[in-house]
Design a protein around this motif. Sequence first.
Motif, PDB file in Angstrom:
ATOM      1  N   GLU A   1       0.026   4.440  -2.080  1.00 63.37           N
ATOM      2  CA  GLU A   1      -1.267   5.058  -1.792  1.00 63.37           C
ATOM      3  C   GLU A   1      -1.328   5.610  -0.366  1.00 63.37           C
ATOM      4  O   GLU A   1      -2.026   6.587  -0.108  1.00 63.37           O
ATOM      5  CB  GLU A   1      -2.400   4.040  -1.985  1.00 63.37           C
ATOM      6  CG  GLU A   1      -2.514   3.470  -3.393  1.00 63.37           C
ATOM      7  CD  GLU A   1      -2.997   4.503  -4.402  1.00 63.37           C
ATOM      8  OE1 GLU A   1      -3.490   5.569  -3.981  1.00 63.37           O
ATOM      9  OE2 GLU A   1      -2.868   4.248  -5.615  1.00 63.37           O
TER      10      GLU A   1
ATOM     11  N   TYR B   1       0.794  -1.233   0.000  1.00 65.05           N
ATOM     12  CA  TYR B   1       0.000   0.000   0.000  1.00 65.05           C
ATOM     13  C   TYR B   1       0.822   1.277   0.000  1.00 65.05           C
ATOM     14  O   TYR B   1       0.246   2.375   0.033  1.00 65.05           O
ATOM     15  CB  TYR B   1      -0.891   0.059   1.268  1.00 65.05           C
ATOM     16  CG  TYR B   1      -1.421  -1.252   1.753  1.00 65.05           C
ATOM     17  CD1 TYR B   1      -2.486  -1.878   1.125  1.00 65.05           C
ATOM     18  CD2 TYR B   1      -0.871  -1.875   2.884  1.00 65.05           C
ATOM     19  CE1 TYR B   1      -2.993  -3.080   1.594  1.00 65.05           C
ATOM     20  CE2 TYR B   1      -1.368  -3.074   3.366  1.00 65.05           C
ATOM     21  CZ  TYR B   1      -2.421  -3.680   2.710  1.00 65.05           C
ATOM     22  OH  TYR B   1      -2.912  -4.862   3.188  1.00 65.05           O
TER      23      TYR B   1
ATOM     24  N   THR C   1      -6.614  -0.679  -4.348  1.00 66.07           N
ATOM     25  CA  THR C   1      -5.816  -0.147  -3.239  1.00 66.07           C
ATOM     26  C   THR C   1      -6.215   1.286  -2.917  1.00 66.07           C
ATOM     27  O   THR C   1      -6.300   1.666  -1.739  1.00 66.07           O
ATOM     28  CB  THR C   1      -4.322  -0.210  -3.584  1.00 66.07           C
ATOM     29  OG1 THR C   1      -3.986  -1.537  -3.999  1.00 66.07           O
ATOM     30  CG2 THR C   1      -3.475   0.159  -2.386  1.00 66.07           C
ATOM     31  N   ALA C   2      -6.459   2.091  -3.951  1.00 64.81           N
ATOM     32  CA  ALA C   2      -6.858   3.474  -3.711  1.00 64.81           C
ATOM     33  C   ALA C   2      -8.176   3.546  -2.943  1.00 64.81           C
ATOM     34  O   ALA C   2      -8.348   4.397  -2.051  1.00 64.81           O
ATOM     35  CB  ALA C   2      -6.976   4.221  -5.041  1.00 64.81           C
ATOM     36  N   ASP C   3      -9.118   2.658  -3.251  1.00 58.24           N
ATOM     37  CA  ASP C   3     -10.397   2.645  -2.535  1.00 58.24           C
ATOM     38  C   ASP C   3     -10.199   2.197  -1.090  1.00 58.24           C
ATOM     39  O   ASP C   3     -10.835   2.723  -0.171  1.00 58.24           O
ATOM     40  CB  ASP C   3     -11.377   1.710  -3.251  1.00 58.24           C
ATOM     41  CG  ASP C   3     -11.583   2.107  -4.695  1.00 58.24           C
ATOM     42  OD1 ASP C   3     -12.193   3.160  -4.941  1.00 58.24           O
ATOM     43  OD2 ASP C   3     -11.111   1.371  -5.582  1.00 58.24           O
TER      44      ASP C   3
END
Length: 369
Positions: free
Chosen positions: A106, A103, A155-157
């Motif tokens: 992000e 992660y 991943t962004a969500d």
Amino acid sequence: MLVSRRIGALSPEERRAFVAEANGRATLAQGVGERARADAERLEDALPLWRGGDVDSADNAGFVRAFLLRLTPEERGSLITRDGRLAAEGAARLRAAVLARAYGDELGPLLDRLLEGDTAGLRGVAGALTDVSARWAQLRQAVMAGEVDAGMDVTADLIGALRTLDEARRLKVAVPELLLQTDLDRPPLTEAGQKMLASFFDQGDPSRRTAARAAIAARLDAYVEEALKVQPPGRDLFGAPPLRPAEILEGARLREAPPAAPVAEEAAPAAAFDFGEEAVDILAARQRAIREATETEAAARPAPQQVATAELLEAQRIAAERDVPVPVGEISADGAAQPTRGARDLLDEAEAEGEQAGQAMLCLIGGAA
């Protein structure tokens, strides 16, 4: 070759200071987040060897070895023990590298907070992200390799949901209330982001308390498991549209919910059949007549003991009349009546004498033997 040589003599205190300065770093040390991001680049060859569990488990020995081979001998020396096992510092460094690989791009500054333990209000979620970081990194690597549909990398969500929870904790407001507020600095969550945020809470309800670390990790791991099966567009033999991430998350939530216990329906009582007043009266009269006839017949029947006694006396009388008198003893010269005995008595006496003779014979045979 230029060699530096000390000429003058040093006292013991000066010698210790000189050694410490000579062995000190000439540059600033890397921060924990910066080092984790650098180590994340060295995990590309090691990720396929991840077997689950913790980094220092025996199943992940190949994973650890592949990572250590990308380091210099000097770096490896501080990460392993004398007997070749992964040291505590090495395990912590590997966990940080895996988290950054999953992660890091992000998370941004949040990565440093997570690695430094600054997880107030996020402890369970942060722990769950750490637990599934290796699997999540495998998913992202499969997407980059073209083996999994690119839409599965959410991943962004996921990090957007984490930031929303972090902001709600920081502002001390409820998550549903924060979602109703508009903020230019915080873009609204996508459908997948909302599902990710819901997975952080008990029963998927943001108005409840956050779920346990193990429960959140299980939900994220279930998403990765299904997402890895979604092939890129054009590779489905049946031409079916790929699942959307929100659908996978919702399906995982529904599978997690326990089935509702079936409610047994109470059977309705059977309706009473109406025979009519006339039929009821006829039935009652018939039952009354049967009861009266039974009582009359019982009163006219003689007592069982009396009948038995009369029958026994009659049988004895008939037997006495049919008994044949048999003369016994010698006939007298004067012609007087000769005494007699009944034939039944004589037969009974003869039978008794025969039984006594048989018993005497058995005793004689037994004594001879």
